[in-house]
Every structure is written in structure tokens, then in C-alpha cells.
Design an enzyme around this catalytic site. Structure first.
Site, PDB file in Angstrom:
ATOM      1  N   ARG A 175      -2.424   8.538   2.520  1.00 39.55           N
ATOM      2  CA  ARG A 175      -3.222   9.290   3.503  1.00 39.55           C
ATOM      3  C   ARG A 175      -2.553   9.378   4.866  1.00 39.55           C
ATOM      4  O   ARG A 175      -3.002  10.127   5.733  1.00 39.55           O
ATOM      5  CB  ARG A 175      -4.624   8.690   3.603  1.00 39.55           C
ATOM      6  N   GLY A 202     -16.234  -4.487   0.072  1.00 35.16           N
ATOM      7  CA  GLY A 202     -16.798  -5.551  -0.746  1.00 35.16           C
ATOM      8  C   GLY A 202     -17.877  -6.271   0.053  1.00 35.16           C
ATOM      9  O   GLY A 202     -17.799  -6.344   1.275  1.00 35.16           O
ATOM     10  N   ALA A 244      18.606  11.896  48.293  1.00 37.13           N
ATOM     11  CA  ALA A 244      17.950  12.778  47.328  1.00 37.13           C
ATOM     12  C   ALA A 244      18.978  13.579  46.543  1.00 37.13           C
ATOM     13  O   ALA A 244      19.953  14.067  47.093  1.00 37.13           O
ATOM     14  CB  ALA A 244      17.012  13.721  48.066  1.00 37.13           C
ATOM     15  N   GLY A 246       0.826  -1.210   0.000  1.00 38.66           N
ATOM     16  CA  GLY A 246       0.000   0.000   0.000  1.00 38.66           C
ATOM     17  C   GLY A 246       0.857   1.255   0.000  1.00 38.66           C
ATOM     18  O   GLY A 246       1.898   1.293   0.641  1.00 38.66           O
ATOM     19  N   TYR A 285      28.979  10.542  31.969  1.00 35.99           N
ATOM     20  CA  TYR A 285      29.322  10.899  30.594  1.00 35.99           C
ATOM     21  C   TYR A 285      30.181  12.151  30.581  1.00 35.99           C
ATOM     22  O   TYR A 285      29.826  13.165  31.172  1.00 35.99           O
ATOM     23  CB  TYR A 285      28.009  11.143  29.826  1.00 35.99           C
ATOM     24  N   LYS A 301      18.963   4.257  34.306  1.00 37.32           N
ATOM     25  CA  LYS A 301      19.284   3.745  32.963  1.00 37.32           C
ATOM     26  C   LYS A 301      20.455   2.783  33.049  1.00 37.32           C
ATOM     27  O   LYS A 301      21.455   3.098  33.695  1.00 37.32           O
ATOM     28  CB  LYS A 301      19.658   4.916  32.048  1.00 37.32           C
ATOM     29  N   ASN A 333      21.618   2.905  50.286  1.00 36.53           N
ATOM     30  CA  ASN A 333      20.667   4.013  50.321  1.00 36.53           C
ATOM     31  C   ASN A 333      21.285   5.201  49.591  1.00 36.53           C
ATOM     32  O   ASN A 333      22.360   5.665  49.966  1.00 36.53           O
ATOM     33  CB  ASN A 333      20.356   4.380  51.776  1.00 36.53           C
TER      34      ASN A 333
HETATM   35  C1  UD1 Z   1     -10.218  -4.697  -0.162  1.00 32.77           C
HETATM   36  C2  UD1 Z   1     -11.168  -5.758  -0.688  1.00 32.77           C
HETATM   37  C3  UD1 Z   1     -12.583  -5.433  -0.228  1.00 32.77           C
HETATM   38  C4  UD1 Z   1     -12.617  -5.359   1.291  1.00 32.77           C
HETATM   39  C5  UD1 Z   1     -11.592  -4.355   1.799  1.00 32.77           C
HETATM   40  C6  UD1 Z   1     -11.490  -4.434   3.298  1.00 32.77           C
HETATM   41  C7  UD1 Z   1     -10.263  -6.476  -2.836  1.00 32.77           C
HETATM   42  C8  UD1 Z   1     -10.369  -6.374  -4.309  1.00 32.77           C
HETATM   43  N1  UD1 Z   1     -11.124  -5.752  -2.139  1.00 32.77           N
HETATM   44  O1  UD1 Z   1     -10.604  -3.463  -0.764  1.00 32.77           O
HETATM   45  O2  UD1 Z   1     -13.488  -6.417  -0.663  1.00 32.77           O
HETATM   46  O3  UD1 Z   1     -13.919  -5.003   1.722  1.00 32.77           O
HETATM   47  O4  UD1 Z   1     -10.285  -4.666   1.265  1.00 32.77           O
HETATM   48  O5  UD1 Z   1     -10.701  -3.398   3.789  1.00 32.77           O
HETATM   49  O6  UD1 Z   1      -9.444  -7.227  -2.348  1.00 32.77           O
HETATM   50  N2  UD1 Z   1      -2.532  -4.095  -1.974  1.00 32.77           N
HETATM   51  C9  UD1 Z   1      -1.316  -4.381  -2.547  1.00 32.77           C
HETATM   52  N3  UD1 Z   1      -1.166  -4.235  -3.904  1.00 32.77           N
HETATM   53  C10 UD1 Z   1      -2.192  -3.842  -4.713  1.00 32.77           C
HETATM   54  C11 UD1 Z   1      -3.430  -3.547  -4.109  1.00 32.77           C
HETATM   55  C12 UD1 Z   1      -3.577  -3.695  -2.735  1.00 32.77           C
HETATM   56  O7  UD1 Z   1      -0.377  -4.746  -1.848  1.00 32.77           O
HETATM   57  O8  UD1 Z   1      -1.970  -3.761  -5.914  1.00 32.77           O
HETATM   58  C13 UD1 Z   1      -2.680  -4.258  -0.519  1.00 32.77           C
HETATM   59  C14 UD1 Z   1      -2.883  -2.936   0.181  1.00 32.77           C
HETATM   60  O9  UD1 Z   1      -1.653  -2.424   0.649  1.00 32.77           O
HETATM   61  C15 UD1 Z   1      -3.770  -3.314   1.354  1.00 32.77           C
HETATM   62  C16 UD1 Z   1      -4.563  -4.497   0.817  1.00 32.77           C
HETATM   63  O10 UD1 Z   1      -3.850  -5.009  -0.279  1.00 32.77           O
HETATM   64  O11 UD1 Z   1      -3.009  -3.762   2.473  1.00 32.77           O
HETATM   65  C17 UD1 Z   1      -5.979  -4.116   0.423  1.00 32.77           C
HETATM   66  O12 UD1 Z   1      -5.916  -3.188  -0.644  1.00 32.77           O
HETATM   67  P1  UD1 Z   1      -6.867  -1.943  -0.734  1.00 32.77           P
HETATM   68  O13 UD1 Z   1      -6.575  -1.181  -1.954  1.00 32.77           O
HETATM   69  O14 UD1 Z   1      -6.897  -1.217   0.563  1.00 32.77           O
HETATM   70  O15 UD1 Z   1      -8.260  -2.699  -0.954  1.00 32.77           O
HETATM   71  P2  UD1 Z   1      -9.696  -2.117  -0.743  1.00 32.77           P
HETATM   72  O16 UD1 Z   1     -10.109  -1.352  -1.951  1.00 32.77           O
HETATM   73  O17 UD1 Z   1      -9.807  -1.460   0.554  1.00 32.77           O
END
Ligand code: UD1
Ligand code: CA
Length: 450
Positions: free
Chosen positions: A20, A144, A366, A16, A373, A337, A363
Site C-alpha cells: 500500500r 486483535g 552582499a 511486510g 567547482y 556548505k 566581513n
Molecule cells: C497484527 C496482530 C493484531 C494487532 C495488529 C496491530 C497478529 C496475528 N495480529 O495484525 O492482533 O491488532 O497487528 O497492528 O500478530 N509480518 C512479518 N511476516 C509475516 C506476517 C507479518 O514480518 O509473515 C510483520 C509485518 O511486516 C508487520 C507485523 O509483522 O510489521 C504485523 O503484521 P500484519 O500483517 O500487519 O499484522 P496485522 O494483521 O495487522
């Protein structure tokens, strides 16, 4: 097949972007309870019985890759973000070893328990090809949906691809899954990208499996357990959930927390029986507290051992390497420490004791400071058994105060003090009788006086 005999591979998706978070760190390296989220997930899948682990990171995520390797996982890089199924396939080499079960976890969903991963694994053992984890969402928007029929999972529909009718379903996909390991590679390769995002969705594995006559099931857990972290507000929420769990575990383990909501634990804090923790205490990583010890209010501990019956605070500070032997007392505004405080030794107030050892029953008065150091080197101070250090003394290390020795208050001690000796290292007091009265009586001082 028992769970133990299953050969299980866990794949943790951690590619990811985490935009954000507004951070220079990869998202999964942000910490809750003193450990990166990725560390929590790796520990949970390992505890659930996943004998091999793979982590899929984004390009340049070196810190996440290093942590994964340290935890014994193989690292794969997903060069381009093309969806969750594409991310799983980045670990193709690990999948090709044909494990019995493949578990897919998300690095940004850090609170899933080993038991829950275990339930997913058990569903595959019991004959399903796909087991997805669901929860009833307070607000399902964006998740989903798990579409079920006749006790089986029929499809997982992404919110943006779902019909009106499907959007009314409140059972949501947490994202985590288990797959039949011998079929996983073929199933994943059957996933296309004909959705509104043009991505390869892991969730489509359900329909691919059903087309082949294989069974998919949904398991349900609490929303709190599968909360994901996309920004720092959600990071704080995950922290709060984990702290609540750690406080409860501490109390169930026999510790008294007078105001649990004000005590903050590290993921690895160990408390014995009959430990008392007063309000507003913070435990950093690697603290062990023995039976019957007391941590008074407003104390901060990290990397420290507090043995049975010892006490800290109020306002105590134990830094890494502090070891309080049984019955030792570190009182208010005392910092320790890298120092061993012997059994029954007392540092009641306002001291800094670093790179030192304090003998049994010594003992330390205070305001005593170990001057450890010199701007270049750290040196040790040794205080012998039963020694008595008078208030406001500076012990300039390296220096040894012998067993049973005494140090007069206000001393600056630069030379070793033999056992049972008295050391005085301060200016001698002078008395000038009547001097103050004569001073006040001077004509120039009389004029200035109102
Ligand atoms: C995903 C699920 C969704 C679920 C939600 C829960 C899918 C298609 N959808 O959606 O059904 O309700 O999680 O939070 O799986 N990641 C990668 N590489 C990529 C895409 C994603 O490593 O190309 C990783 C992200 O870092 C994250 C995880 O997969 O840790 C989920 O990806 P994210 O894009 O957050 O999926 P959602 O759209 O939230
Ligand atoms: Ca997400």
C-alpha cells in the site's frame, strides 16, 4: 533480577510487503523525522536494554538488511509470509541462545518509546511468561482484541476470528510483546495455524502459555504511540506525532519556538538553552545549535553546527559541513556548505560560501560567491581574519584572501591576496562627459522618439 542484568533479545519484524506504500523501497525504510522507521524501532529497543537485536526481513530487502547490520542487529530472512509467529521463528537461531527476555517489535510501528518496551520487559521479570501491549482504539475494527479475566490476559482474538461478544471489547492488541526467553522457542513452536487465514499467529502464544499453566498479562498504552504505518497517509500521521514530540522536547529543553507547529526537526536535532527558533524552519539530519543562537524564519539547516550566539537567516541555508563559530552571522539568502565561519564573522546577504574558511570577524559583502567547482574538482577558499570582501565579488578557488586584506566590490579574484593588501579585479570605470546628451540628440534617435 534488575533490568540491566537481564539478557534481552529484541526481534523486529520487518518482512511486510508494504504494497500500500506503492514504493520501490521496503516499507520499513520510509523515513519519519529523517530516519527510516526501522532505525527508530532499533534505537528504541536498544535504549530499552535489549542487548541483542534481530531483524526479520523479506526476501530482497537489502536496504533494510544493511541498515539492521549497521545498527548491530543480526538479520534473518522470512522467505514466505506465513504469519507473525512464523516470522518470529525465522530468528530461531537467536531464540535458541535462550535469552532471559524476548521482545517482539514491528518495523512499521515506529513510535514506541524505550520506556514502553521497558514495561514489557519488566512484566516478564516479574513472572509473566507473556506480556502483550494493548491500547483503547478509537475504532477497533481490524485489530486483535485482548480478552482479559481476573486481571490476566486469557486470549488475543483476531478481528476476523472474533465472536460478536469479543468484538465488543475495545482493548486492542498493538502487536508488540515480550516473552519469557527461556520458554519462547517452545511456546512459539506450540502455535498452530487453525485460523481463518491459515497463518501462524503470534497472538496465539497467549493461549499456548495458559494451557501450560503460565501467566499472560496485558499492559496498556496510548493509541498514538502504537500507530502503525501501512500507507503514506499513515506515514504522514506518524511524522506529525513524532514532530509534536520533538517540538515539545525542544521547548522543555529550553528553546523558544515562536510557532512550534511550523518548525520541523530531525530525530537527532540538538538545541541548547535559550535558542530562539522563528517560524518555518526545517532541520535536516545532524544539526547542533548552541546556547543562545537564533535561527530566523524560513531557514533550512542540515549537517551543520551553529555555535553559541551565532545567527542564521531569515532565509538562511546551512548544508552539511557548515560550522558557524560563536557570534557568527549568516544572513538572508546565504548558502553555506562545508565551510567554517569564524567567531564574529559576518555574511549578511546573498552569498554562496562553499569549501571555505572565513576567519574571525571577517566581513563578506552582499553577493559574494566562492567559485569552488570547475566542473571536475572542488577547491578551497580561505578568507583571513578581519578581511573585508566587497559586494558582488567572485573568489575563484583555490584562493586565499589574507588577514586584514580588502577586496574591491565587483572583483573576480583569481590570485592570492597578501595580508592587509587591497585587491581590485574588475574593469576600470571610464567617463565620457556629455556623451549621453549627444547620443539622444542624433537625428535618427530623434525620429524614433515619440
Ligand atoms: C497484527 C496482530 C493484531 C494487532 C495488529 C496491530 C497478529 C496475528 N495480529 O495484525 O492482533 O491488532 O497487528 O497492528 O500478530 N509480518 C512479518 N511476516 C509475516 C506476517 C507479518 O514480518 O509473515 C510483520 C509485518 O511486516 C508487520 C507485523 O509483522 O510489521 C504485523 O503484521 P500484519 O500483517 O500487519 O499484522 P496485522 O494483521 O495487522
Ligand atoms: Ca498491521
Amino acid at each position: 533480577m534488575t533490568r540491566q542484568s537481564l539478557n534481552c533479545l529484541a526481534i523486529v519484524l520487518a518482512a511486510g510487503e508494504g504494497t500500500r506504500m506503492k514504493s520501490d523501497r521496503p516499507k520499513v525504510m520510509h523515513e519519519i523525522a529523517g530516519r527510516p522507521m526501522l532505525g527508530h524501532v532499533l534505537a528504541a529497543v536498544a535504549a530499552s536494554g535489549a542487548g541483542s537485536r534481530a531483524v526479520v526481513v523479506g526476501p530482497g530487502h537489502d536496504a533494510a538488511a544493511a541498515l539492521a547490520r549497521e545498527a548491530g542487529a543480526e538479520v534473518f530472512v522470512q522467505a514466505e509470509r506465513r504469519g507473525t509467529a512464523h516470522a518470529v521463528l525465522a530468528a530461531r537461531e537467536a531464540l535458541a541462545a535462550a535469552p532471559d527476555v524476548v521482545v517482539v517489535a514491528f518495523g512499521d510501528t515506529p513510535l514506541v518509546s524505550p520506556a514502553t518496551f521497558g514495561r514489557l520487559i519488566a512484566a516478564i521479570r516479574d513472572g509473566a511468561a507473556v506480556a502483550a501491549l494493548g491500547f483503547t482504539a478509537e475504532d477497533p475494527t481490524g485489530y486483535g482484541r485482548l480478552v482479559e479475566a481476573g486481571g490476566e490476559l486469557v486470549a488475543i482474538r483476531e478481528h476476523r476470528d472474533a465472536s460478536e461478544e469479543e468484538r465488543a471489547i475495545r482493548l486492542c492488541n498493538a502487536g508488540l510483546m515480550a516473552l519469557d526467553g527461556r520458554r519462547a522457542l517452545a511456546l512459539l513452536e506450540g502455535i498452530g495455524s487453525t485460523n481463518s487465514q491459515g497463518e501462524f499467529y503470534l497472538t496465539d502464544v497467549v493461549e499456548v502459555a495458559r494451557r501450560q499453566g503460565l501467566k499472560a498479562v496485558a499492559l496498556v498504552t496510548d493509541e498514538a504511540e502504537v500507530q502503525g504505518v501501512n500507507d503514506r497517509v499513515q506515514l504522514a500521521r506518524a511524522e506529525a506525532t513524532l514532530q509534536a514530540r520533538l517540538r515539545e522536547a525542544a521547548m522543555r529543553g529550553g528553546a523558544t519556538l515562536i510557532a512550534p507547529e511550523t518548525v520541523f526537526f530531525s530525530h537527532d536535532t540538538v538545541l541548547g538553552r535559550d535558542v530562539l527558533v522563528e517560524p518555518h524552519v526545517v532541520f535536516g539530519p545532524a544539526v547542533i545549535v548552541g546556547d543562545g543562537a537564533t535561527i530566523h524564519a524560513f531557514s533550512h539547516l542540515a549537517g551543520a553546527v551553529v555555535e553559541s550566539g551565532a545567527s542564521v537567516g531569515p532565509y538562511g541555508r546551512l548544508r552539511p559541513g557548515a560550522v558557524l563559530r560563536s557570534g557568527a552571522k549568516v544572513g538572508n539568502f546565504v548558502e553555506v556548505k562545508n565551510a567554517e565561519i569564524g567567531p564574529g564573522a559576518k555574511l549578511p546577504h546573498l552569498s554562496y560560501v562553499g569549501d571555505a574558511s572565513v576567519g574571525p570577524k571577517a566581513n563578506v559583502g552582499a553577493g559574494t560567491i566562492t567559485c569552488n567547482y570547475d566542473g571536475f574538482n572542488k577547491s578551497r577558499t580561505v578568507i583571513g581574519e578581519g578581511a573585508f570582501v566587497g559586494s558582488n565579488s567572485s573568489l575563484v578557488a583555490p584562493v586565499t584572501i589574507g588577514a586584514g586584506a580588502m577586496v574591491g566590490s565587483g572583483s573576480v579574484i583569481t590570485d592570492d591576496v597578501p595580508d592587509d593588501a587591497l585587491a581590485l579585479g574588475r574593469g576600470r570605470q571610464a567617463i565620457k562627459p556629455g556623451w549621453a546628451a549627444a547620443f539622444r540628440a542624433r537625428p535618427e534617435n530623434q525620429k524614433k522618439k515619440k
